[in-house]
Design a protein around this motif. Sequence first.
Motif, mmCIF file in Angstrom:
data_model
loop_
_atom_site.group_PDB
_atom_site.id
_atom_site.type_symbol
_atom_site.label_atom_id
_atom_site.label_comp_id
_atom_site.label_asym_id
_atom_site.label_seq_id
_atom_site.Cartn_x
_atom_site.Cartn_y
_atom_site.Cartn_z
ATOM 1 N N GLY A 19 -6.689 -3.506 -7.224
ATOM 2 C CA GLY A 19 -6.991 -2.511 -7.779
ATOM 3 C C GLY A 19 -6.768 -0.973 -7.624
ATOM 4 N N GLU A 20 -6.614 -0.957 -6.532
ATOM 5 C CA GLU A 20 -6.091 0.287 -5.752
ATOM 6 C C GLU A 20 -5.006 0.637 -6.294
ATOM 7 O OE1 GLU A 20 -5.881 1.420 -0.920
ATOM 8 O OE2 GLU A 20 -5.916 -0.063 -1.407
ATOM 9 N N PRO A 21 -5.067 1.909 -6.005
ATOM 10 C CA PRO A 21 -3.309 3.218 -7.255
ATOM 11 C C PRO A 21 -2.874 2.896 -6.218
ATOM 12 C CG PRO A 21 -5.640 4.166 -6.936
ATOM 13 C CD PRO A 21 -6.176 2.588 -6.155
ATOM 14 N N LEU A 22 -1.549 2.434 -5.832
ATOM 15 C CA LEU A 22 -0.267 2.189 -5.283
ATOM 16 C C LEU A 22 -0.538 3.395 -4.047
ATOM 17 C CD1 LEU A 22 2.452 0.648 -7.563
ATOM 18 C CD2 LEU A 22 0.512 -0.174 -5.921
ATOM 19 N N LEU A 23 0.080 4.859 -4.942
ATOM 20 C CA LEU A 23 0.039 6.066 -4.305
ATOM 21 C C LEU A 23 -1.172 6.150 -3.079
ATOM 22 C CD1 LEU A 23 0.803 8.715 -7.122
ATOM 23 C CD2 LEU A 23 2.434 7.723 -5.761
ATOM 24 N N ARG A 28 -1.561 5.557 3.049
ATOM 25 C CA ARG A 28 -2.018 5.355 3.306
ATOM 26 C C ARG A 28 -1.680 4.721 4.632
ATOM 27 N NH1 ARG A 28 -5.601 2.122 1.463
ATOM 28 N NH2 ARG A 28 -4.454 0.365 1.636
ATOM 29 N N ALA A 29 -0.196 3.900 4.467
ATOM 30 C CA ALA A 29 0.647 3.733 4.847
ATOM 31 C C ALA A 29 2.011 4.787 6.020
ATOM 32 C CB ALA A 29 1.537 2.468 3.979
ATOM 33 N N GLY A 30 1.857 6.010 5.295
ATOM 34 C CA GLY A 30 2.713 6.875 5.924
ATOM 35 C C GLY A 30 4.048 6.953 5.335
ATOM 36 N N VAL A 31 3.650 6.482 3.971
ATOM 37 C CA VAL A 31 5.234 6.717 3.403
ATOM 38 C C VAL A 31 5.072 7.402 1.526
ATOM 39 C CG1 VAL A 31 6.223 5.186 1.192
ATOM 40 C CG2 VAL A 31 5.304 4.026 3.258
ATOM 41 N N SER A 32 6.313 7.995 1.465
ATOM 42 C CA SER A 32 6.172 9.826 1.102
ATOM 43 C C SER A 32 6.335 8.622 0.151
ATOM 44 C CB SER A 32 6.860 10.148 1.215
ATOM 45 O OG SER A 32 7.265 11.431 0.119
ATOM 46 N N VAL A 61 -2.624 -1.904 -7.818
ATOM 47 C CA VAL A 61 -1.984 -2.854 -7.036
ATOM 48 C C VAL A 61 -3.083 -4.287 -7.647
ATOM 49 C CG1 VAL A 61 -3.051 -4.476 -4.842
ATOM 50 C CG2 VAL A 61 -2.715 -2.788 -4.551
ATOM 51 N N PRO A 62 -1.772 -4.880 -8.399
ATOM 52 C CA PRO A 62 -2.081 -5.703 -9.375
ATOM 53 C C PRO A 62 -3.083 -7.066 -8.791
ATOM 54 C CG PRO A 62 0.039 -6.784 -8.640
ATOM 55 C CD PRO A 62 -0.373 -4.879 -7.494
ATOM 56 N N PRO A 63 -3.795 -7.930 -8.895
ATOM 57 C CA PRO A 63 -4.667 -9.177 -9.146
ATOM 58 C C PRO A 63 -3.487 -10.278 -9.112
ATOM 59 C CG PRO A 63 -5.101 -9.084 -11.440
ATOM 60 C CD PRO A 63 -4.191 -7.845 -10.607
ATOM 61 N N GLY A 64 -4.103 -11.251 -8.672
ATOM 62 C CA GLY A 64 -2.961 -12.665 -8.157
ATOM 63 C C GLY A 64 -2.342 -12.784 -7.466
#
Length: 78
Positions: A19-23, A28-32, A61-64
């Motif tokens: 459920g966390e937004p991909l952006l 957070r990972a330092g990826v643009s 982030v999808p479940p499963g």
Amino acid sequence: MSVQIQFVPDNVSTIAEVGEPLLQVADRAGVSIPTGCLMGSCHACEVDVEGETVCACISAVPPGCQHLTINLYVDPSW
């Protein structure tokens, strides 16, 4: 539930929650990931998630799944 996220071709990995937004995960990972409208209309933020093209600005982030590979595109017009 935690999901292992791998951004390619940068080969950057991080842990995210369902459920966390991909952006947010990418930031957070330092990826643009380039953005435009932040509403999914302009498609500037398109990425490939396990073979499916999605707009990162309106996707989460999808479940499963325990592992997710996100392939970053580079659109020369943005």
